[in-house]
Motif scaffolding. Structure first.
Motif, PDB file in Angstrom:
ATOM      1  N   UNK A  48      44.714  43.130  29.574  1.00  0.00           N
ATOM      2  CA  UNK A  48      43.668  43.837  29.461  1.00  0.00           C
ATOM      3  C   UNK A  48      42.236  42.934  29.661  1.00  0.00           C
ATOM      4  N   UNK A  49      42.399  41.652  28.967  1.00  0.00           N
ATOM      5  CA  UNK A  49      41.619  40.608  29.090  1.00  0.00           C
ATOM      6  C   UNK A  49      41.386  40.017  30.570  1.00  0.00           C
ATOM      7  N   UNK A  50      42.782  39.857  31.081  1.00  0.00           N
ATOM      8  CA  UNK A  50      42.437  39.266  32.609  1.00  0.00           C
ATOM      9  C   UNK A  50      42.008  40.335  33.422  1.00  0.00           C
ATOM     10  N   UNK A  51      42.278  41.705  33.050  1.00  0.00           N
ATOM     11  CA  UNK A  51      41.591  42.574  34.231  1.00  0.00           C
ATOM     12  C   UNK A  51      40.198  42.819  33.971  1.00  0.00           C
ATOM     13  N   UNK A  52      39.781  42.869  32.584  1.00  0.00           N
ATOM     14  CA  UNK A  52      38.293  42.843  32.252  1.00  0.00           C
ATOM     15  C   UNK A  52      37.661  41.711  32.982  1.00  0.00           C
ATOM     16  N   UNK A  53      38.344  40.473  32.958  1.00  0.00           N
ATOM     17  CA  UNK A  53      37.535  39.160  33.550  1.00  0.00           C
ATOM     18  C   UNK A  53      37.488  39.348  35.010  1.00  0.00           C
ATOM     19  N   UNK A  54      38.441  39.785  35.588  1.00  0.00           N
ATOM     20  CA  UNK A  54      38.187  40.286  37.066  1.00  0.00           C
ATOM     21  C   UNK A  54      37.356  41.063  37.556  1.00  0.00           C
ATOM     22  N   UNK A  55      37.251  42.204  36.504  1.00  0.00           N
ATOM     23  CA  UNK A  55      36.187  43.116  36.883  1.00  0.00           C
ATOM     24  C   UNK A  55      34.812  42.804  36.725  1.00  0.00           C
TER      25      UNK A  55
ATOM     26  N   UNK B  99      31.873  42.716  39.751  1.00  0.00           N
ATOM     27  CA  UNK B  99      30.953  43.230  39.560  1.00  0.00           C
ATOM     28  C   UNK B  99      29.757  42.234  39.886  1.00  0.00           C
ATOM     29  N   UNK B 100      30.063  40.833  39.417  1.00  0.00           N
ATOM     30  CA  UNK B 100      28.848  39.980  39.728  1.00  0.00           C
ATOM     31  C   UNK B 100      28.876  39.674  41.261  1.00  0.00           C
ATOM     32  N   UNK B 101      30.137  39.743  41.772  1.00  0.00           N
ATOM     33  CA  UNK B 101      30.110  39.376  43.226  1.00  0.00           C
ATOM     34  C   UNK B 101      29.319  40.459  43.937  1.00  0.00           C
ATOM     35  N   UNK B 102      29.478  41.718  43.789  1.00  0.00           N
ATOM     36  CA  UNK B 102      29.004  42.817  44.197  1.00  0.00           C
ATOM     37  C   UNK B 102      27.619  42.923  44.051  1.00  0.00           C
ATOM     38  N   UNK B 103      27.030  42.762  43.123  1.00  0.00           N
ATOM     39  CA  UNK B 103      25.785  42.575  42.527  1.00  0.00           C
ATOM     40  C   UNK B 103      24.888  41.088  42.863  1.00  0.00           C
TER      41      UNK B 103
END
Length: 556
Positions: free
Chosen positions: A83-90, A94-98
């Motif tokens: 879950x922590x790895x998935x959160x880091x990826x999200x 998000x940073x890349x999209x924004x």
């Protein structure tokens, strides 16, 4: 893809290592259970010694306690790492999209959301698969060593057959990896199309295009369903094939062990231990199909995540800092971009400049240049004499805020949405709320400023939504604010009040209002008129209304 997977594991390596070691301890304990039971049979039951029976039962209880605690905490740590790895990826997605460089183009918003949720989760599950695989391998090794102690033949059989089973599981998982990639790709596209249809439902109904839109989504959905079915078939084939192979392998182990016991090569206790170990080996062997499938899906999703993270910026990044002091003078000189054809205009520091575009496409092109979503094909756009293309992205966004006409609100409260601007001081917030008419909105809502706002502000009327969005832009208090038709959904009286409020709050700061609102244009210090992508007139609103084209655009 490999970089994404490597970073996913490296970012949680402590958790993954701890989960792997605890998982190995759990499997070692599981393998030890048949051995202890065999010892009970050989040394306690056969001899009839109550003391030795109690001793070995105590040993068995300790083994169960260790394997139970190890298994519980191994699963907890594995889930945490996943879950922590998935959160880091999200967060990275998000940073890349924004990103200030314009984000990711060429993908639907729903598709990006699917990648940031489903694909990120699948990549994160690699941190669940690795400890499980390590524990299974540890279980196989412990089981093999134990079998070697019981019988050299049985131990060698396991050690030789296990690598072959692993290789076969890897090759059997290749079709699943390919089809999982296609499944996620089609699902993300279907999600993107659905999100766009829901967002534009009113417009589709207005032009009578519901059937065409439904047909498009139906075709996309069927394609997604077909890809999901093919992936499910591959998964079923993988699971069934690995299960069949492991079943044959265990049957061979049991047959060989039985023949050895019948020949007297091993004792009854050793036979019990061998059969128990053969049954124990069922989990480590069968889990490889699950791990192989999870890793196949993780690799496919990692490739999609990597595509988004590695997507080239919409515009080349700049590196220059903002001018100091920042005056806020915006100048477009002979700009050609989109429908603009040699457009030239200047917003002086502290000026409220109105921009009227006869063709709405000109307004869209102008906003894209000011927001630096695109760079001009010809001409230049500058801030205090520095080209926008030279300025560092985040610095430019902090200096120039372009508030789009269709700006969405966030789920939360009215005040949360206004405060999202984070620029105005606490004392100035009341003035911003009054200037945008949000105080009137609050009085009409149960809960006032604390009233709940649904996603995209759908719980508010069009006028309420527009006023909250305007207040958010004003609260940001950027040196340069560009607003696009911020008063189209309010009545004439409110429109005059909002125009006055904008002029009051933005006093001393540069403001560009791309609009056709007579109230806003009257409040403007100066107005420029865009026709066919070029400025054809400039002056006060009261003077420009004498022009028939201008009058038709503004007063029609």
């Amino acid at each position: 893809m490999r970089t994404v997977l490597r970073n996913t594991v490296a970012g949680q390596w402590r958790t993954v290592v701890a989960a792997s070691l605890l998982g190995a301890a759990h499997q070692a304990g599981e393998a030890a259970v048949p051995l202890v039971i065999g010892a009970v049979v050989d040394e306690a039951v056969r001899t009839g010694s109550s003391r030795r029976l109690a001793l070995w039962i105590g040993v068995l209880a300790v083994v169960f306690a260790v394997l139970s605690i190890s298994g519980r905490f191994s699963i907890r740590l594995s889930e945490r790492g996943s879950h922590r790895a998935a959160h880091a990826l999200r967060t990275r997605l998000a940073a890349r999209v924004l990103a200030a460089d314009g984000g990711v183009g060429g993908r639907l918003s729903g598709e990006l959301a699917s990648i940031a949720t489903g694909d990120a989760q699948r990549v994160g599950q690699v941190n669940l698969a690795l400890p499980t695989a390590f524990a299974a391998l540890a279980g196989l090794l412990v089981g093999a060593v134990a079998l070697l102690r019981v019988s050299l033949v049985l131990g060698l059989l396991v050690l030789v057959a296990t690598p072959l089973l692993l290789v076969l599981a890897h090759f059997l998982g290749k079709p699943l990896e390919r089809r999982s990639d296609a499944e996620q790709d089609r699902a993300a596209l279907a999600s993107g199309v659905a999100a766009d249809l829901v967002a534009g439902l009113r417009a589709l109904k207005g032009i009578g295009a519901e059937d065409a839109a439904a047909h498009r989504y139906r075709a996309t959905s069927r394609s997604s369903m077909g890809a999901a079915i093919r992936a499910a078939r591959s998964r079923a084939w993988l699971d069934g094939s690995v299960l069949a192979l492991t079943g044959v392998f265990l049957a061979v182990v049991a047959l060989v062990g039985g023949r050895l016991a019948a020949a007297g090569s091993i004792t009854v206790g050793e036979l019990v231990a061998a059969v128990g170990l053969a049954q124990f080996l069922l989990w480590p062997l069968s889990v490889f199909s699950w791990v192989t499938g999870l890793l196949a899906q993780g690799r496919a999703s990692a490739a999609r995540v990597a595509e988004v993270l590695a997507a080239p910026p919409a515009v080349p990044p700049g590196s220059a800092p903002l001018p100091v002091p920042l005056r806020g003078r915006v100048e477009l000189a002979d700009v050609t971009s989109g429908t603009l054809r040699g457009a030239s205009l200047t917003a002086e520091p502290g000026e409220l400049l109105g921009v009227v575009a006869r063709d709405p496409a000109d307004a869209v092109s102008l906003l894209a240049v000011l927001a630096r979503e695109v760079d001009p094909v010809g001409g230049s756009a500058t801030l205090d004499g520095v080209p926008l293309s030279d300025l560092e992205g985040a610095a430019l966004r902090s200096a120039v805020l372009v508030a789009a006409h269709d700006a969405d609100l966030f789920e939360g409260t009215v005040l949360d949405n206004v405060a999202a601007g984070r620029g105005a001081e606490a004392g100035a917030m009341a003035e911003v709320l009054a200037a945008a008419g949000v105080d009137d909105v609050a009085r009409a809502l149960p809960g006032g400023l604390g009233a709940a706002v649904s996603a995209r502000g759908r719980s508010l009327s069009g006028g309420q939504r527009q006023r909250v969005a305007l207040a958010r832009a004003l609260a940001a208090a950027p040196p340069v604010l560009v607003v696009h038709d911020p008063t189209t959904a309010v009545d004439a009286v409110t429109e005059v009040s909002l125009a006055s409020g904008v002029k009051r709050v933005r006093a001393g700061l540069t403001t560009i209002a791309v609009a056709t609102s007579p109230a806003l244009l009257t409040a403007a210090d100066r107005v420029v008129f865009l026709v066919s992508g070029a400025v054809v007139a400039s002056g006060a609103h009261a003077d420009l209304v004498a022009d028939e084209d201008y009058r038709l655009v503004v007063l029609s």
